[in-house]
Design an enzyme around this catalytic site. Structure first.
Site, short mmCIF file in Angstrom:
data_model
loop_
_atom_site.label_atom_id
_atom_site.label_comp_id
_atom_site.label_asym_id
_atom_site.label_seq_id
_atom_site.Cartn_x
_atom_site.Cartn_y
_atom_site.Cartn_z
CG ASN A 115 62.90 59.65 50.19
OD1 ASN A 115 61.97 59.83 49.40
ND2 ASN A 115 63.88 58.79 49.96
CB THR A 160 27.38 47.02 86.30
OG1 THR A 160 26.42 46.29 87.06
CG2 THR A 160 28.06 48.05 87.20
CE LYS A 288 11.77 57.59 63.96
NZ LYS A 288 12.26 56.60 64.88
CG ASN A 290 14.95 59.76 64.10
OD1 ASN A 290 14.26 59.22 64.97
ND2 ASN A 290 14.64 59.75 62.83
CD GLU A 295 20.73 57.10 64.91
OE1 GLU A 295 20.12 58.16 64.66
OE2 GLU A 295 20.33 55.98 64.56
CE1 TYR A 322 58.46 57.99 50.87
CE2 TYR A 322 59.01 56.98 48.75
CZ TYR A 322 58.13 57.68 49.56
OH TYR A 322 56.91 58.06 49.06
CD GLN A 327 51.97 59.02 46.76
OE1 GLN A 327 53.07 59.34 46.35
NE2 GLN A 327 50.97 58.74 45.95
CE LYS A 330 51.81 62.23 51.96
NZ LYS A 330 52.73 61.13 52.35
N1 ARG Z 1 54.44 61.72 47.50
C1 ARG Z 1 55.48 61.03 48.21
C2 ARG Z 1 54.94 60.56 49.57
O1 ARG Z 1 53.95 61.04 49.96
C3 ARG Z 1 56.60 61.95 48.43
C4 ARG Z 1 57.93 61.29 48.57
C5 ARG Z 1 58.31 60.67 47.30
N2 ARG Z 1 59.63 60.16 47.35
C6 ARG Z 1 60.10 59.33 46.41
N3 ARG Z 1 61.28 58.92 46.55
N4 ARG Z 1 59.36 58.93 45.43
O2 ARG Z 1 55.51 59.72 50.23
#
Ligand code: ARG
Length: 504
Positions: A115, A160, A288, A290, A295, A322, A327, A330
């Site tokens: 975590n 404007t 053309k 473009n 875009e 947590y 997860q 990301k």
């Molecule tokens: N892959 C997990 C994430 O990105 C990592 C942490 C996982 N922790 C857990 N207690 N399962 O958040």
């Protein structure tokens, strides 16, 4: 359902995960970018553990030896993440256990949780990416400043409601974007500061009974300070929301430039022509040309907004501690960084190579009554009439000319119409008052479109950009110094020194 091997946390489980469960839960694609950072974080953690007497010198040596090998293998492409091991953290730890043996590798995770570990990795990665975006923004600002320097007195229509408003200069337009991007820079800088706090040592959520030294890992990882509250940092992703908000506004601005590029390059506007290297043709229509880059930039804005909304929705209603939902923070963030960096790079090049059609700009700036406000202002100054009345007179004049399908440049008519309102202006003077170039030259109020002001603002923005560059460089140096520091301590341990005799 297929069965997989046992996991590192499998002690209490009698059955292995199914292959489908693994496929559903692993985070290998997103985590691949984190390998180097995970190893750095683990080095710092292990050094701290040994320094605090929580593991021995011998343990540390083995751990560092194999972490370094993991890094090398990763660089050479010999260490890739295995989805069966769930995430980057379990992969690196497994690598260690497989190579150093459990008696050594099994000690790395003392006083640490995935975590806090995942937060360390994310913070380290995000720091680098924010600096990359800041560099991209500065390059784009340079492209705009180049345009501004060349065109401080090139007239173009200002709009404007997307209707002719008043003449401005192309340099004024370009510096407006620099002014906007300087705010983006500030937001990114503040997101960086928020991200530059050390989560390591928060452990699962409650801290630990081991006598860890969070100050030491803070130094080894180049953070400004430990993030103090363990439960807060484990539970929080607002530092990611801040970045995504900053990136969303960058995209909003890029999308607005893109929109302008799209219609400036139309036949109807005809005020910009893109370099062939940054333009696209049609598979059927041979004529053309473009503006696809603009875009696509405009079109990709939604991906970054989507990432922000994705994260905000993710966070809503999560209890403290947590949650595996985290997860999911990301992939959208990674994508947002990729989109923003790519768009910044392409737009800088596209702008640097664009050809601005200054004659056409001047033609448009002098057409369609764009200088009407100047005439009203003249009447205020020279005839001592209130502005509201002058506005009415010039509005009436424009209405009369429009009705006859004429413009100000039908000078005799313009002059005669004004006479009907008891205003007598020689034609030569009228020409001056209604000239777009003179109009912009005279807009000398602070922050106005006059070349003098544009040049002043160019100077002031350049100074601000130099400061930002220095800040970015300082952050980069702090990161590199910390990386070097961890590297050197590792080096000393690997050459046989005790971590207790190394000067830290
Ligand atoms: N892959 C997990 C994430 O990105 C990592 C942490 C996982 N922790 C857990 N207690 N399962 O958040």
């Amino acid at each position: 359902m297929g069965k997989s091997q046992k996991t590192l946390w499998g002690g209490r489980f009698s059955a292995s995960l199914t292959t489908e469960t693994i496929a559903f839960t692993h985070s290998i694609e997103a985590d691949t970018r984190l390998i180097g950072y995970d190893i750095w974080g683990s080095q710092a953690h292990a050094i701290m553990l040994a320094r605090q007497g929580i593991i021995s010198d011998a343990d540390l040596r083995e751990i560092l030896r194999w972490l370094r090998k993991a890094e090398e293998d990763f660089q050479n492409g010999d260490f890739t993440l295995d989805p069966n091991k769930e995430d980057v953290h379990m992969n690196v730890e497994s690598y260690l256990i497989e190579n150093a043996g459990r008696e050594f590798g099994g000690k790395l995770h003392t006083a640490r949780s995935r975590n806090d570990q995942v937060l360390v990795d994310a913070h380290l990665y995000i720091r680098d990416e924010i600096l990359n975006v800041q560099r991209g923004l500065s390059a784009l600002c340079d492209a705009f400043l180049q345009i501004a320097k060349e065109h401080a007195d090139t007239v173009m229509p200002g709009y404007t409601h997307t209707q002719h408003a008043q003449p401005i200069s192309l340099g004024f337009w370009a510096t407006a974007y620099v002014s906007m991007f300087l705010r983006d820079q500030k937001r990114l800088q503040s997101a960086y500061t928020l991200a530059n706090m050390n989560p390591l040592g928060a452990c699962a959520l409650a801290g630990t009974t081991f006598p860890i030294d969070r100050g030491l890992t803070t130094e080894l990882l180049g953070f400004d300070a430990p993030h103090e509250h363990a439960l807060d940092i484990i539970s929080s992703r607002d530092f990611i929301a801040e970045i995504l908000f900053a990136l969303s506004l960058v995209m909003a601005n890029l999308s607005r430039i893109s929109e302008e590029i799209v219609y400036w390059t139309t036949y109807e506007f005809g005020i910009a022509v893109l370099d062939d290297a940054y333009s696209f043709g049609s598979s059927i229509m041979p004529q053309k040309k473009n503006p696809d880059i603009a875009e696509l930039t405009r079109g990709r804005t939604g991906r970054v907004y989507g990432a922000l909304l994705d994260l905000l929705t993710n966070l809503k209603g999560l209890p403290m501690g947590y949650n595996r939902d985290f997860q999911e923070d990301k992939p959208p963030l990674w994508e947002a960084f990729d989109v923003v960096k790519a768009c910044l790079g392409m737009l800088s090049e596209l702008l640097k190579t664009a050809d601005f059609k200054t004659e056409r700009m001047a033609e448009l700036a002098n057409a369609n009554f764009a200088t009407a406000t100047e005439l009203a202002n003249y009447l205020v100054k020279e005839h001592q009439i209130s502005f509201r009345e002058c506005h009415e007179i010039v509005g009436w004049l424009v209405g009369e000319l429009v009705q006859r399908e004429k413009t100000f440049t039908d000078w005799d008519l313009t002059q005669n119409l004004l006479k009907q309102r008891d205003i007598d202006i020689p034609i030569e003077e009228l020409k001056q008052i209604l000239d777009a170039e003179l109009a912009i030259r005279n807009n000398q109020s602070l922050g106005g479109t006059s070349p003098a002001e544009v040049n002043r603002m160019i100077g002031s923005f350049e100074e601000k950009l130099v400061k930002i560059e220095k800040q970015v460089q300082t952050c980069q140096t702090q990161i590199q110094a910390a990386y070097q520091y961890t590297y050197q301590v590792t080096e000393q341990v690997l050459t046989g020194q005790s971590v207790h005799t190394i000067r830290i």
